[in-house]
Design an enzyme around this catalytic site. Structure first.
Site, PDB file in Angstrom:
ATOM      1  N   HIS A 158      28.236  32.332   4.360  1.00  0.00           N
ATOM      2  CA  HIS A 158      26.841  32.343   4.972  1.00  0.00           C
ATOM      3  C   HIS A 158      26.000  33.335   4.034  1.00  0.00           C
ATOM      4  O   HIS A 158      25.826  34.657   4.501  1.00  0.00           O
ATOM      5  CB  HIS A 158      27.174  33.232   6.277  1.00  0.00           C
ATOM      6  CG  HIS A 158      28.251  34.176   6.375  1.00  0.00           C
ATOM      7  ND1 HIS A 158      28.547  35.197   5.664  1.00  0.00           N
ATOM      8  CD2 HIS A 158      29.241  34.223   7.248  1.00  0.00           C
ATOM      9  CE1 HIS A 158      29.539  35.894   5.632  1.00  0.00           C
ATOM     10  NE2 HIS A 158      30.283  35.436   6.791  1.00  0.00           N
ATOM     11  N   HIS A 175      33.488  36.591   2.618  1.00  0.00           N
ATOM     12  CA  HIS A 175      32.637  37.685   3.241  1.00  0.00           C
ATOM     13  C   HIS A 175      32.127  38.477   2.192  1.00  0.00           C
ATOM     14  O   HIS A 175      32.470  39.643   1.879  1.00  0.00           O
ATOM     15  CB  HIS A 175      33.049  38.290   4.226  1.00  0.00           C
ATOM     16  CG  HIS A 175      31.968  38.906   5.229  1.00  0.00           C
ATOM     17  ND1 HIS A 175      31.600  38.446   6.476  1.00  0.00           N
ATOM     18  CD2 HIS A 175      31.118  39.986   4.944  1.00  0.00           C
ATOM     19  CE1 HIS A 175      30.553  39.171   6.916  1.00  0.00           C
ATOM     20  NE2 HIS A 175      30.325  40.071   5.947  1.00  0.00           N
ATOM     21  N   ASP A 177      28.793  29.354  10.872  1.00  0.00           N
ATOM     22  CA  ASP A 177      29.059  30.873  11.296  1.00  0.00           C
ATOM     23  C   ASP A 177      29.070  31.037  12.692  1.00  0.00           C
ATOM     24  O   ASP A 177      28.735  32.095  13.151  1.00  0.00           O
ATOM     25  CB  ASP A 177      28.281  31.609  10.725  1.00  0.00           C
ATOM     26  CG  ASP A 177      29.094  33.342  10.709  1.00  0.00           C
ATOM     27  OD1 ASP A 177      30.419  33.531  11.114  1.00  0.00           O
ATOM     28  OD2 ASP A 177      28.297  34.071  10.276  1.00  0.00           O
ATOM     29  N   HIS A 209      32.569  26.796   8.481  1.00  0.00           N
ATOM     30  CA  HIS A 209      32.767  27.912   8.665  1.00  0.00           C
ATOM     31  C   HIS A 209      32.353  28.444  10.231  1.00  0.00           C
ATOM     32  O   HIS A 209      31.265  28.237  10.652  1.00  0.00           O
ATOM     33  CB  HIS A 209      31.780  29.055   7.885  1.00  0.00           C
ATOM     34  CG  HIS A 209      31.966  30.608   8.212  1.00  0.00           C
ATOM     35  ND1 HIS A 209      32.025  31.472   7.191  1.00  0.00           N
ATOM     36  CD2 HIS A 209      31.989  31.263   9.356  1.00  0.00           C
ATOM     37  CE1 HIS A 209      32.199  32.647   7.802  1.00  0.00           C
ATOM     38  NE2 HIS A 209      32.135  32.608   9.013  1.00  0.00           N
ATOM     39  N   HIS A 221      33.945  30.274  14.129  1.00  0.00           N
ATOM     40  CA  HIS A 221      34.483  31.239  14.732  1.00  0.00           C
ATOM     41  C   HIS A 221      34.949  30.357  16.069  1.00  0.00           C
ATOM     42  O   HIS A 221      33.915  30.284  16.883  1.00  0.00           O
ATOM     43  CB  HIS A 221      33.930  32.404  15.061  1.00  0.00           C
ATOM     44  CG  HIS A 221      33.819  33.488  13.617  1.00  0.00           C
ATOM     45  ND1 HIS A 221      34.543  34.272  13.078  1.00  0.00           N
ATOM     46  CD2 HIS A 221      32.676  33.017  12.647  1.00  0.00           C
ATOM     47  CE1 HIS A 221      34.166  34.415  11.887  1.00  0.00           C
ATOM     48  NE2 HIS A 221      33.078  34.071  11.612  1.00  0.00           N
ATOM     49  N   LYS A 277      40.712  33.325   3.290  1.00  0.00           N
ATOM     50  CA  LYS A 277      39.435  34.104   3.923  1.00  0.00           C
ATOM     51  C   LYS A 277      39.517  35.531   3.324  1.00  0.00           C
ATOM     52  O   LYS A 277      40.519  36.319   3.733  1.00  0.00           O
ATOM     53  CB  LYS A 277      39.073  34.042   5.254  1.00  0.00           C
ATOM     54  CG  LYS A 277      37.771  34.683   5.581  1.00  0.00           C
ATOM     55  CD  LYS A 277      36.476  34.170   4.986  1.00  0.00           C
ATOM     56  CE  LYS A 277      35.307  34.943   5.326  1.00  0.00           C
ATOM     57  NZ  LYS A 277      34.557  34.774   6.452  1.00  0.00           N
TER      58      LYS A 277
HETATM   59  C1  NCD Z   1      31.538  36.962  12.782  1.00  0.00           C
HETATM   60  C2  NCD Z   1      32.405  37.280  14.071  1.00  0.00           C
HETATM   61  O1  NCD Z   1      31.767  37.714  15.271  1.00  0.00           O
HETATM   62  O2  NCD Z   1      33.499  37.046  14.037  1.00  0.00           O
HETATM   63  N1  NCD Z   1      30.238  37.674  12.968  1.00  0.00           N
HETATM   64  C3  NCD Z   1      29.073  37.445  12.101  1.00  0.00           C
HETATM   65  O3  NCD Z   1      27.961  38.386  12.600  1.00  0.00           O
HETATM   66  N2  NCD Z   1      28.912  36.644  11.523  1.00  0.00           N
HETATM   67  C4  NCD Z   1      32.195  37.535  11.498  1.00  0.00           C
HETATM   68  C5  NCD Z   1      31.594  37.051  10.247  1.00  0.00           C
HETATM   69  O4  NCD Z   1      31.499  35.931   9.780  1.00  0.00           O
HETATM   70  O5  NCD Z   1      31.111  38.014   9.663  1.00  0.00           O
HETATM   71 ZN    ZN Z   2      31.727  34.115  10.211  1.00  0.00          ZN
END
Ligand code: NCD
Ligand code: ZN
Length: 348
Positions: A175, A137, A248, A14, A16, A100
């Site tokens: 998460h 999520h 995450d 996971h 970003h 997702k």
């Molecule tokens: C994530 C993001 O900024 O894209 N933020 C987070 O707090 N984890 C999105 C997510 O996974 O909830």
């Molecule tokens: Zn995330």
């Protein structure tokens, strides 16, 4: 002599990576330590079609440093308009690893997510049939539900009904932050798993709120009270294959975090493995780190574990405190666990 720990190269289930300036600046930090990562589709606009996922994968590959050994595993952002045939074709072509589900409004760039869960039943049926995992999520967005209760309420109101309606659907609760979520995963069969981040293993809600508000510890789902952190630590270090690493890591420019309405997300990629080694050592479970970071996720996703290895060393002198990564959109602060990190990834 420093202590060492060698494991198969980990995967991040996971992540970003963003796009443009941030992608260019953060990608190397994941590619250095992880062989594969499940790349989240919550760009603006989101990655909703197979064509968009293909184009995003090309941008990631183009941004990879020379010689990097890293495979992005793409995901599609589920909307009420998602076409089952597009999902099935993207998976059959090897383009996507998962889909997702963001409840609309739950987190960063989730406005195009799902409001009416009945509307996604056809695509979930198709995914169940094709064995495509659904990454969830898991938070309700009902303003009447306290933010610290939103994950537990989601299990009862949304996730359990979805799983009952689609018993063959393979689901990853992303998460997880609560004892309730860990218990729910344990109570189910092999078709349900959960990712756990590094940061939720080391912070609780005091880190965010006590002695001043600390925006770099704010993420969603928000860290809960200490009893939940301990439950997550038990799940992560206990060897159960249904729990595996999803960092995450979610970079935002500092200006967007240190603001009157700061964004959710902790940028952990550069320190995720040192933090995890610290946690597993503290739990007396260093021999289980490989399972959590490199084996369980691959098994759930029906992929072979990585053949290459990675070595962590434990040195008396700690790593320098995490700082910031510079990007063309401004600096991004790296997650600071608040204690000295003695484990580091050995570099050739
Ligand atoms: C994530 C993001 O900024 O894209 N933020 C987070 O707090 N984890 C999105 C997510 O996974 O909830
Ligand atoms: Zn995330």
């Amino acid at each position: 002599m420093s202590e060492t720990l060698t494991l198969r190269r980990p995967d991040d289930w996971h992540l970003h990576l963003r796009d443009g300036a941030i992608l260019d600046a953060v990608l190397a930090h994941s590619a250095r330590d992880f062989a594969r990562a499940t790349v989240m589709p919550n760009l603006s606009p989101p990655v909703v079609t197979a064509a968009q996922a293909g184009a995003y994968r090309d941008r990631i590959m183009a941004a990879l440093p020379e010689g990097a050994d890293f495979t992005p595993l793409m995901t599609l952002y589920l909307t009420e308009q998602t076409e089952p045939a597009d999902v099935a074709a993207a998976h059959a072509a090897g383009l996507i690893a998962a889909v997702k589900l963001y409840p609309a409004g739950a987190t960063t760039n989730s406005a195009s997510g799902v409001r009416d869960f009945d509307r996604i039943a056809p695509v979930l049926d198709c995914m169940a049939e094709a064995g495509i995992p659904l990454c969830v999520h898991g938070e309700v967005t009902d303003p009447e539900i306290d933010i610290f209760d939103r994950e537990a309420v989601f299990i009862d109101r949304v996730l359990d009904p979805i799983r009952r309606a689609h018993p063959e659907l393979r689901v990853v609760m992303e998460h997880i932050t609560t004892r309730e979520a860990a218990d729910y995963v344990r109570s189910a069969g092999a078709g349900l798993a959960a990712t756990i981040t590094a940061h939720h293993l080391v912070i609780n809600r005091n880190h965010i709120l006590a002695g001043g508000i600390r925006p770099h510890y704010y993420c969603l789902p928000v860290a809960k009270r200490e009893a939940h952190r301990l439950a997550l630590r038990e799940a992560a270090t206990g060897g159960d294959p249904r729990f595996f690493l999803g960092t995450d890591s979610a970079p935002h420019p500092d200006a967007a975090k240190e603001s009157a309405c700061g964004c959710a997300g902790c940028f952990t990629a550069p320190v995720a493995l040192p933090v995890l080694a610290h946690v597993f050592e503290e739990a007396g479970a260093l021999e289980r780190l490989e399972g959590f970071a490199a084996l369980h996720g691959a098994a759930f996703y029906r992929m072979a574990p990585n053949a290459a290895t990675l070595t962590l060393t434990r040195d008396e002198s700690p790593l320098p405190p995490p700082g910031r990564v510079e990007t063309r959109d401004g600096p991004v602060t790296v997650f600071d666990p608040g204690f000295a990190l003695h484990w580091r990834v050995a570099r050739e």
